[in-house]
Design a protein around this motif. Structure first.
Motif, PDB file in Angstrom:
ATOM      1  N   GLU A 200       0.841  -1.188   0.000  1.00  7.33           N
ATOM      2  CA  GLU A 200       0.000   0.000   0.000  1.00  7.33           C
ATOM      3  C   GLU A 200       0.882   1.245   0.000  1.00  7.33           C
ATOM      4  O   GLU A 200       1.972   1.257   0.558  1.00  7.33           O
ATOM      5  CB  GLU A 200      -0.938   0.018   1.211  1.00  7.33           C
ATOM      6  N   LEU A 201       0.405   2.298  -0.649  1.00  8.36           N
ATOM      7  CA  LEU A 201       1.178   3.530  -0.739  1.00  8.36           C
ATOM      8  C   LEU A 201       1.240   4.207   0.625  1.00  8.36           C
ATOM      9  O   LEU A 201       0.236   4.314   1.335  1.00  8.36           O
ATOM     10  CB  LEU A 201       0.557   4.478  -1.760  1.00  8.36           C
ATOM     11  N   THR A 202       2.434   4.674   0.972  1.00 12.05           N
ATOM     12  CA  THR A 202       2.675   5.336   2.248  1.00 12.05           C
ATOM     13  C   THR A 202       3.381   6.662   1.983  1.00 12.05           C
ATOM     14  O   THR A 202       4.340   6.703   1.209  1.00 12.05           O
ATOM     15  CB  THR A 202       3.573   4.465   3.150  1.00 12.05           C
ATOM     16  N   ALA A 203       2.915   7.742   2.609  1.00 12.49           N
ATOM     17  CA  ALA A 203       3.595   9.039   2.482  1.00 12.49           C
ATOM     18  C   ALA A 203       4.874   8.994   3.310  1.00 12.49           C
ATOM     19  O   ALA A 203       4.823   8.785   4.526  1.00 12.49           O
ATOM     20  CB  ALA A 203       2.693  10.158   2.960  1.00 12.49           C
ATOM     21  N   VAL A 204       6.022   9.148   2.661  1.00 10.23           N
ATOM     22  CA  VAL A 204       7.293   9.007   3.366  1.00 10.23           C
ATOM     23  C   VAL A 204       8.193  10.226   3.229  1.00 10.23           C
ATOM     24  O   VAL A 204       9.191  10.342   3.953  1.00 10.23           O
ATOM     25  CB  VAL A 204       8.060   7.758   2.890  1.00 10.23           C
ATOM     26  N   ALA A 205       7.908  11.142   2.308  1.00 10.39           N
ATOM     27  CA  ALA A 205       8.790  12.292   2.098  1.00 10.39           C
ATOM     28  C   ALA A 205       7.949  13.500   1.713  1.00 10.39           C
ATOM     29  O   ALA A 205       6.852  13.362   1.157  1.00 10.39           O
ATOM     30  CB  ALA A 205       9.826  11.999   1.016  1.00 10.39           C
ATOM     31  N   ALA A 206       8.487  14.694   2.001  1.00 10.58           N
ATOM     32  CA  ALA A 206       7.730  15.915   1.730  1.00 10.58           C
ATOM     33  C   ALA A 206       8.665  17.105   1.584  1.00 10.58           C
ATOM     34  O   ALA A 206       9.827  17.072   2.007  1.00 10.58           O
ATOM     35  CB  ALA A 206       6.716  16.176   2.856  1.00 10.58           C
ATOM     36  N   ALA A 207       8.134  18.164   0.990  1.00 11.51           N
ATOM     37  CA  ALA A 207       8.845  19.433   0.863  1.00 11.51           C
ATOM     38  C   ALA A 207       7.803  20.522   0.705  1.00 11.51           C
ATOM     39  O   ALA A 207       6.642  20.241   0.368  1.00 11.51           O
ATOM     40  CB  ALA A 207       9.800  19.425  -0.329  1.00 11.51           C
ATOM     41  N   ALA A 208       8.190  21.769   0.952  1.00 10.16           N
ATOM     42  CA  ALA A 208       7.251  22.882   0.850  1.00 10.16           C
ATOM     43  C   ALA A 208       7.897  24.056   0.137  1.00 10.16           C
ATOM     44  O   ALA A 208       9.093  24.320   0.304  1.00 10.16           O
ATOM     45  CB  ALA A 208       6.775  23.314   2.238  1.00 10.16           C
ATOM     46  N   VAL A 209       7.091  24.761  -0.650  1.00 12.67           N
ATOM     47  CA  VAL A 209       7.488  26.019  -1.283  1.00 12.67           C
ATOM     48  C   VAL A 209       6.421  27.052  -0.948  1.00 12.67           C
ATOM     49  O   VAL A 209       5.232  26.830  -1.211  1.00 12.67           O
ATOM     50  CB  VAL A 209       7.617  25.880  -2.810  1.00 12.67           C
ATOM     51  N   VAL A 210       6.836  28.163  -0.359  1.00 10.76           N
ATOM     52  CA  VAL A 210       5.922  29.269  -0.078  1.00 10.76           C
ATOM     53  C   VAL A 210       5.913  30.180  -1.296  1.00 10.76           C
ATOM     54  O   VAL A 210       6.965  30.655  -1.731  1.00 10.76           O
ATOM     55  CB  VAL A 210       6.362  30.043   1.171  1.00 10.76           C
ATOM     56  N   VAL A 211       4.737  30.391  -1.869  1.00  5.68           N
ATOM     57  CA  VAL A 211       4.610  31.207  -3.076  1.00  5.68           C
ATOM     58  C   VAL A 211       4.052  32.574  -2.691  1.00  5.68           C
ATOM     59  O   VAL A 211       2.955  32.668  -2.116  1.00  5.68           O
ATOM     60  CB  VAL A 211       3.688  30.529  -4.111  1.00  5.68           C
ATOM     61  N   THR A 212       4.832  33.626  -2.945  1.00  3.77           N
ATOM     62  CA  THR A 212       4.382  34.997  -2.695  1.00  3.77           C
ATOM     63  C   THR A 212       4.621  35.839  -3.949  1.00  3.77           C
ATOM     64  O   THR A 212       5.486  35.512  -4.776  1.00  3.77           O
ATOM     65  CB  THR A 212       5.124  35.640  -1.511  1.00  3.77           C
ATOM     66  N   ARG A 213       3.863  36.896  -4.090  1.00  4.44           N
ATOM     67  CA  ARG A 213       3.930  37.709  -5.314  1.00  4.44           C
ATOM     68  C   ARG A 213       5.336  38.214  -5.589  1.00  4.44           C
ATOM     69  O   ARG A 213       5.788  38.231  -6.731  1.00  4.44           O
ATOM     70  CB  ARG A 213       2.962  38.888  -5.215  1.00  4.44           C
ATOM     71  N   ASP A 214       6.036  38.659  -4.522  1.00  5.81           N
ATOM     72  CA  ASP A 214       7.369  39.216  -4.721  1.00  5.81           C
ATOM     73  C   ASP A 214       8.485  38.228  -4.409  1.00  5.81           C
ATOM     74  O   ASP A 214       9.661  38.579  -4.434  1.00  5.81           O
ATOM     75  CB  ASP A 214       7.552  40.486  -3.887  1.00  5.81           C
ATOM     76  N   GLY A 215       8.124  36.974  -4.107  1.00  9.71           N
ATOM     77  CA  GLY A 215       9.136  35.967  -3.853  1.00  9.71           C
ATOM     78  C   GLY A 215       9.888  36.150  -2.551  1.00  9.71           C
ATOM     79  O   GLY A 215      11.011  35.657  -2.418  1.00  9.71           O
ATOM     80  N   THR A 216       9.289  36.839  -1.579  1.00 11.97           N
ATOM     81  CA  THR A 216       9.926  36.995  -0.269  1.00 11.97           C
ATOM     82  C   THR A 216       9.103  36.278   0.787  1.00 11.97           C
ATOM     83  O   THR A 216       7.877  36.166   0.678  1.00 11.97           O
ATOM     84  CB  THR A 216      10.084  38.475   0.118  1.00 11.97           C
ATOM     85  N   LEU A 217       9.772  35.809   1.827  1.00 13.07           N
ATOM     86  CA  LEU A 217       9.133  34.988   2.848  1.00 13.07           C
ATOM     87  C   LEU A 217       8.562  35.855   3.963  1.00 13.07           C
ATOM     88  O   LEU A 217       9.263  36.724   4.500  1.00 13.07           O
ATOM     89  CB  LEU A 217      10.158  34.015   3.427  1.00 13.07           C
TER      90      LEU A 217
END
Length: 293
Positions: free
Chosen positions: A258-275
């Motif tokens: 069965e499929l198992t979630a084992v890895a992840a990553a995140a990208v924050v998307v903003t209009r000006d590319g700043t966090l």
């Protein structure tokens, strides 16, 4: 105290035939910081007044696995001494392990067989005590994460090796709005949480390449490859909306089909590319501890 709590958890895992969890300093620091945020805000639970969810705090700090969090709290009219704190920490573990289905989410997190590492977060001040169990599956190796923040319509790439017996099977892209501040009442009202809704999914098996889950929109600007060593490389184009895009990689083994979630990553998307500053304070934790991933 952390060692004693971990020993209690691992004794239960051993009794259930599950491999013990290893301590990881980054996860512990995540839990400590969240606990102090809760005490400072006068709220209890998975969210502080910032509105940043547990999985996003972990991914911003450089986590690469699938993350789960338990939270327990004690509020007393008198200041808590160290023996009181330890007793409360162990008692909270025992309560969670005693849960029964279907209301056994905390127990399931502690006994999850795929998870490999844990951080015991502890924050105490006066009569307040907050503890967390930051549990993660650190299975992938040689990970190259996408940028923490990007502008809309930006090409970003994720890659990682999936060592035997694991084989990457699907990549799911999730989306949610940027975290918004919460009032104390709103934060206290959140008793559970889940990962955000799916934006897209791609299956990686050759015979199903490009097949989508029911109701999922077509993927655009996506390419991927898996080499002979099991290294997945996945490229996608961020969407046009501001928000948080989370990549989940689902894998299986010959035994665990069965499929198992084992890895992840995140990208924050903003209009000006700043966090946003509130999110940046979690990025500050990158590099803490000895990364097993």
């Amino acid at each position: 105290m952390r060692a004693l709590v971990l020993a209690r958890i691992n004794a239960a895992r051993t009794a259930h035939g599950v491999a013990p969890l290893a301590h990881h300093e980054l996860l512990a620091r995540l839990g400590d910081r969240h606990g102090h945020d809760l005490i400072g805000d006068g709220v209890l639970g998975h969210y502080s007044s910032s509105g940043t969810p547990p999985y996003l705090r972990y991914l911003l700090a450089g986590g690469t696995g699938y993350h789960r969090q338990n939270v327990a709290a004690l509020v007393s009219s008198a200041s808590l001494a160290e023996p009181d704190i330890l007793e409360a920490l162990l008692a909270s573990v025992d309560r969670m392990l005693a849960e029964q289905p279907p209301d056994d989410g905390h127990r399931a997190t502690l006994l999850d067989p795929t998870s490999t590492h844990i951080g015991i977060g502890i924050a105490a001040q006066g009569g307040w005590l907050v503890s967390t169990h930051e549990v993660a599956a650190h299975l992938v190796q040689n990970v190259s994460l996408p940028p923490v923040v990007a502008a809309p319509r930006t090409a970003v790439r994720y890659s990682a090796e999936f060592p035997p017996p694991w084989r990457a099977q699907a990549v799911e892209l999730l989306w949610e709005a940027l975290p918004a501040p919460l009032t104390a009442a709103q934060a206290n009202a959140i008793s559970s949480y889940s990962y955000p809704a799916r934006r897209d999914i791609a299956f990686l098996q050759r015979e199903r390449r490009g097949v989508l889950a029911t109701g999922s929109p077509p993927l655009t600007g996506v390419s991927w490859s898996i080499d002979g060593r099991g290294r997945l490389s996945f490229l996608w184009i961020t969407g046009v909306q501001e928000g948080v895009e989370i990549l989940l990689v689902w894998a299986s083994t010959a035994v665990r089909r069965e499929l198992t979630a084992v890895a992840a990553a995140a990208v924050v998307v903003t209009r000006d590319g700043t966090l946003p500053p509130e999110l940046g304070r979690w990025v500050e934790l990158r590099g803490v501890g000895r990364d097993p991933f």
